[in-house]
Design a protein around this motif. Sequence first.
Motif, PDB file in Angstrom:
ATOM      1  N   VAL A 130      -7.745   6.246 -12.158  1.00  0.00           N
ATOM      2  CA  VAL A 130      -7.040   5.781 -10.966  1.00  0.00           C
ATOM      3  C   VAL A 130      -6.364   6.944 -10.221  1.00  0.00           C
ATOM      4  O   VAL A 130      -5.461   7.586 -10.764  1.00  0.00           O
ATOM      5  CB  VAL A 130      -5.969   4.724 -11.343  1.00  0.00           C
ATOM      6  CG1 VAL A 130      -5.211   4.247 -10.103  1.00  0.00           C
ATOM      7  CG2 VAL A 130      -6.604   3.549 -12.065  1.00  0.00           C
ATOM      8  N   ASN A 131      -6.854   7.208  -9.041  1.00  0.00           N
ATOM      9  CA  ASN A 131      -6.299   8.217  -8.124  1.00  0.00           C
ATOM     10  C   ASN A 131      -6.345   9.663  -8.626  1.00  0.00           C
ATOM     11  O   ASN A 131      -5.890  10.567  -7.927  1.00  0.00           O
ATOM     12  CB  ASN A 131      -4.842   7.886  -7.737  1.00  0.00           C
ATOM     13  CG  ASN A 131      -4.761   6.647  -6.858  1.00  0.00           C
ATOM     14  OD1 ASN A 131      -5.586   6.464  -5.976  1.00  0.00           O
ATOM     15  ND2 ASN A 131      -3.787   5.784  -7.133  1.00  0.00           N
ATOM     16  N   ASN A 153      -8.604   3.536  -1.473  1.00  0.00           N
ATOM     17  CA  ASN A 153      -8.408   2.836  -2.744  1.00  0.00           C
ATOM     18  C   ASN A 153      -7.293   1.795  -2.613  1.00  0.00           C
ATOM     19  O   ASN A 153      -7.380   0.698  -3.173  1.00  0.00           O
ATOM     20  CB  ASN A 153      -8.087   3.862  -3.833  1.00  0.00           C
ATOM     21  CG  ASN A 153      -7.955   3.231  -5.205  1.00  0.00           C
ATOM     22  OD1 ASN A 153      -8.411   2.113  -5.430  1.00  0.00           O
ATOM     23  ND2 ASN A 153      -7.314   3.934  -6.119  1.00  0.00           N
ATOM     24  N   GLU A 154      -6.255   2.118  -1.869  1.00  0.00           N
ATOM     25  CA  GLU A 154      -5.181   1.149  -1.651  1.00  0.00           C
ATOM     26  C   GLU A 154      -5.718  -0.077  -0.920  1.00  0.00           C
ATOM     27  O   GLU A 154      -5.408  -1.218  -1.269  1.00  0.00           O
ATOM     28  CB  GLU A 154      -4.036   1.777  -0.825  1.00  0.00           C
ATOM     29  CG  GLU A 154      -3.284   2.895  -1.527  1.00  0.00           C
ATOM     30  CD  GLU A 154      -2.530   2.413  -2.757  1.00  0.00           C
ATOM     31  OE1 GLU A 154      -2.992   2.744  -3.871  1.00  0.00           O
ATOM     32  OE2 GLU A 154      -1.513   1.724  -2.627  1.00  0.00           O
ATOM     33  N   ALA A 213       0.881  -1.169   0.000  1.00  0.00           N
ATOM     34  CA  ALA A 213       0.000   0.000   0.000  1.00  0.00           C
ATOM     35  C   ALA A 213       0.915   1.214   0.000  1.00  0.00           C
ATOM     36  O   ALA A 213       1.708   1.400   0.918  1.00  0.00           O
ATOM     37  CB  ALA A 213      -0.904  -0.021   1.219  1.00  0.00           C
ATOM     38  N   PHE A 214       0.830   2.000  -1.075  1.00  0.00           N
ATOM     39  CA  PHE A 214       1.792   3.093  -1.285  1.00  0.00           C
ATOM     40  C   PHE A 214       1.536   4.267  -0.351  1.00  0.00           C
ATOM     41  O   PHE A 214       0.394   4.603  -0.044  1.00  0.00           O
ATOM     42  CB  PHE A 214       1.709   3.602  -2.732  1.00  0.00           C
ATOM     43  CG  PHE A 214       2.362   2.702  -3.741  1.00  0.00           C
ATOM     44  CD1 PHE A 214       1.812   1.461  -4.032  1.00  0.00           C
ATOM     45  CD2 PHE A 214       3.510   3.094  -4.408  1.00  0.00           C
ATOM     46  CE1 PHE A 214       2.400   0.626  -4.969  1.00  0.00           C
ATOM     47  CE2 PHE A 214       4.116   2.269  -5.343  1.00  0.00           C
ATOM     48  CZ  PHE A 214       3.566   1.026  -5.628  1.00  0.00           C
ATOM     49  N   PRO A 241      -0.052   7.076  -3.431  1.00  0.00           N
ATOM     50  CA  PRO A 241      -0.616   6.338  -4.565  1.00  0.00           C
ATOM     51  C   PRO A 241      -0.529   7.182  -5.854  1.00  0.00           C
ATOM     52  O   PRO A 241      -0.706   8.394  -5.817  1.00  0.00           O
ATOM     53  CB  PRO A 241      -2.067   6.112  -4.152  1.00  0.00           C
ATOM     54  CG  PRO A 241      -2.030   6.169  -2.654  1.00  0.00           C
ATOM     55  CD  PRO A 241      -1.010   7.215  -2.333  1.00  0.00           C
ATOM     56  N   VAL A 242      -0.237   6.509  -6.964  1.00  0.00           N
ATOM     57  CA  VAL A 242       0.098   7.208  -8.201  1.00  0.00           C
ATOM     58  C   VAL A 242      -1.143   7.410  -9.068  1.00  0.00           C
ATOM     59  O   VAL A 242      -1.992   6.525  -9.180  1.00  0.00           O
ATOM     60  CB  VAL A 242       1.153   6.381  -8.980  1.00  0.00           C
ATOM     61  CG1 VAL A 242       1.541   7.078 -10.266  1.00  0.00           C
ATOM     62  CG2 VAL A 242       2.371   6.145  -8.113  1.00  0.00           C
ATOM     63  N   GLU A 243      -1.236   8.573  -9.697  1.00  0.00           N
ATOM     64  CA  GLU A 243      -2.351   8.852 -10.602  1.00  0.00           C
ATOM     65  C   GLU A 243      -2.094   8.239 -11.983  1.00  0.00           C
ATOM     66  O   GLU A 243      -0.987   8.336 -12.500  1.00  0.00           O
ATOM     67  CB  GLU A 243      -2.518  10.363 -10.777  1.00  0.00           C
ATOM     68  CG  GLU A 243      -2.877  11.074  -9.499  1.00  0.00           C
ATOM     69  CD  GLU A 243      -3.159  12.556  -9.709  1.00  0.00           C
ATOM     70  OE1 GLU A 243      -3.079  13.018 -10.873  1.00  0.00           O
ATOM     71  OE2 GLU A 243      -3.463  13.232  -8.709  1.00  0.00           O
ATOM     72  N   ILE A 244      -3.098   7.627 -12.566  1.00  0.00           N
ATOM     73  CA  ILE A 244      -2.971   7.119 -13.935  1.00  0.00           C
ATOM     74  C   ILE A 244      -4.120   7.695 -14.760  1.00  0.00           C
ATOM     75  O   ILE A 244      -5.199   7.114 -14.844  1.00  0.00           O
ATOM     76  CB  ILE A 244      -2.979   5.583 -13.979  1.00  0.00           C
ATOM     77  CG1 ILE A 244      -1.984   5.032 -12.960  1.00  0.00           C
ATOM     78  CG2 ILE A 244      -2.625   5.089 -15.386  1.00  0.00           C
ATOM     79  CD1 ILE A 244      -1.940   3.530 -12.897  1.00  0.00           C
ATOM     80  N   PRO A 245      -3.899   8.839 -15.394  1.00  0.00           N
ATOM     81  CA  PRO A 245      -4.972   9.509 -16.129  1.00  0.00           C
ATOM     82  C   PRO A 245      -5.525   8.636 -17.253  1.00  0.00           C
ATOM     83  O   PRO A 245      -4.777   7.933 -17.922  1.00  0.00           O
ATOM     84  CB  PRO A 245      -4.290  10.756 -16.710  1.00  0.00           C
ATOM     85  CG  PRO A 245      -3.063  10.961 -15.893  1.00  0.00           C
ATOM     86  CD  PRO A 245      -2.642   9.590 -15.439  1.00  0.00           C
TER      87      PRO A 245
END
Lengths: 253, 489
Positions: free
Chosen positions: A146-147, A158-159, A87-88, A91-95
Amino acid sequence: MIKIENLKAAIETDDGEKEILKGVSLDIPAGQVHAIMGPNGAGKSTLSYVLSGREEYTVTGGSFEMDAQDMLELAPEERAAAGLFLAFQYPVEIPGVNMSTFLKTALNSVRKQRGEDELDALSMLKLIKAKCADLGISEDMMKRAVNVGFSGGEKKRNEVLQMAMLEPKFCVLDETDSGLDIDALKIVADGVNAMRSPERAFLVITHYQRLLDYIKPDVVHIMAEGKIVKTGGPELAKELEDKGYANVIGEAA
Amino acid sequence: MGATEETIQQIKSMAGKYEAGFVTDIETDKAPKGLSEEIVRLISSKKNEPEWMLQWRLKAFQRWLEMPEPDWQKPKFPKIDYQDIHYYAAPKSMANKPKSLDEVDPELLKTYEKLGIPLKEQEILAGVQKPVAVDVVFDSVSVATTFKEKLKEAGVIFCSISEAIQNHPDLVKKYIGSVVPPGDNKHACLNSAVFTDGSFVYVPEGVRCPMELSTYFRINELNTGQFERTLIIADKGAYVSYLEGCTAPMRDENQLHAAVVELIAHDDAEIKYSTVQNWYPGNFETGQGGVYNFVTKRGLCEGRNSKISWTQVETGSAITWKYPSCILKGDHSQGEFYSVAITNGRQQADTGTKMIHIGKNTKSRIVAKGISAGKSDQTYRGLVKIMPKAQGARNFTQCDSLLIGDQCGAHTVPYIESRNKTANLEHEATTSKISEDQLFYCMQRGIGEEEALALIVNGFAREVMQHLPMEFAVEAQKLVGISLEGSVG
């Protein structure tokens, strides 16, 4: 179940290779929650990255086994399939990639690597719905990228959702409490606690004792300068909170 | 969505190959190499064309001889030897003009089967997918056009351009060269002289075309150019959605593809034109071979309230050089350009659009996503031109570039000319590198590196991909993954 022995790792910097983990050893039996606390720069986040196989770090010594399987020789996605989940902290965004596509892709990749059948669209949808309901996540979130534009609390929830979907054996939580207010923290902790089971091990990395009020650890380790310097029961976290890192680490040294 | 997972499986199973790279072994009737008045006459006579068409071609040919080669583009390539190309190649079996699919050479049919293009109407209708009418062009001739009868019932004409010249000469005469005149540029001029086939669509007043139309272009023969010409007319209030797809075998020699596409939309009409271009990109390491894709595509929004929308997914070709454009002549007309261009290996692309605002309150929207990987080089070049009478014209432009690795190039060259003060123009541009954090995040969730890359790039391109007809979106997503192979790790 989790055996980490004298693990050493370095990162390439402009001034050459810099060793960050200087021999970390941990034994986490199935069913236990271990916490790692430590001051900034102790190497806590590095440990989480090294365990999950991030390329930038070079393992320079030691070993990491899960159920007697050598994890260090596996690629990150193979470690995930073997049951390791991180679990980061951020958390990274993925457009452009919506949550349901992401969850589907991840779960089916893992299932495929485990030699299980992939889930069809309908079963997947049902599963996502059920897990969202458990965690009090609105299904609208599944349509969002995502995020992207998620609040701090939504990101961390979300994680936990992804953790619940992938049903790992070993969960590493990297500063899951950072950026959360107390209400969000409770929700996230409840999600994690719901996943505690006799087959599953947890490593909870945190700077503050606060999180450990909600996720009760069996063992607490203190890390400083790339090493575990002290290990004890939950009372060690309290002691840290009272005395501060400098004093506790000073005693240990 | 589901498509993404499917994408990923497909990529795995294809492992680094240009899937469409096979050659069909078939007897071909070819014109001798070289370009001359005789060749132009030969092409025209092969097609049994009326005199006016021949004269039109010959005029273009004379013009072509005088025109200099353009040299302002970013991609560089050796001078094209126009005398080393065959300008006409047709499967011999097509000489006796098969009347139905049953009469078409099975070798040819197999080619399309291998490429996954269904031609048998019954089979298409039996499938779950929405039926799509297809015109398939093999080298210089149209092999078959499906669902012609069904379309005819709706009043829609969908046939090869050669057939249209025979059967609908008035329409062809009226519109051919009306949007892209022969002298527009050197390559369009060449096409006007030697075009061999292509598709023709006419949708009459008030008709909404009952199915998606598509053309599938295939270059098979060695040293053969493909010069197709497509003409689409949407009469008042009509609507049509059209898609073209392209592939070619892997060859060490470069192949020239110089097409012309003209679209005309009358009052309240709408044309949606989508391209999935996957010509052979040349050798990944050396860049040898591959198609030169030099295409002139232009749409004329002739009528009030008309709309033309271009969507392109460009993944193939050694060099892509094209600017699908809109001339917004009718008041309140709208032009759109949605583009995803992916270059990898040694590919070069110089692509973008032109939006020419002539009418009042005309609107245009440009969304261009460029993805460069390997040692490739890519340029977005776009012109937004507002003419003096275009009161209240509006344009929105967004160009995003994504770089994978550190040996590729991305350039953005926007031109804006505004001659009307009331115009409202917006331009946004970003350049980013594929983020290690994003890749690692996906990989930690069990997704392999190449799959993760395809997922992230499809996300980056999503805004454009969602403008593709549903039937082709899945295909295009797969293609994104395949064309990025070998760019990480």
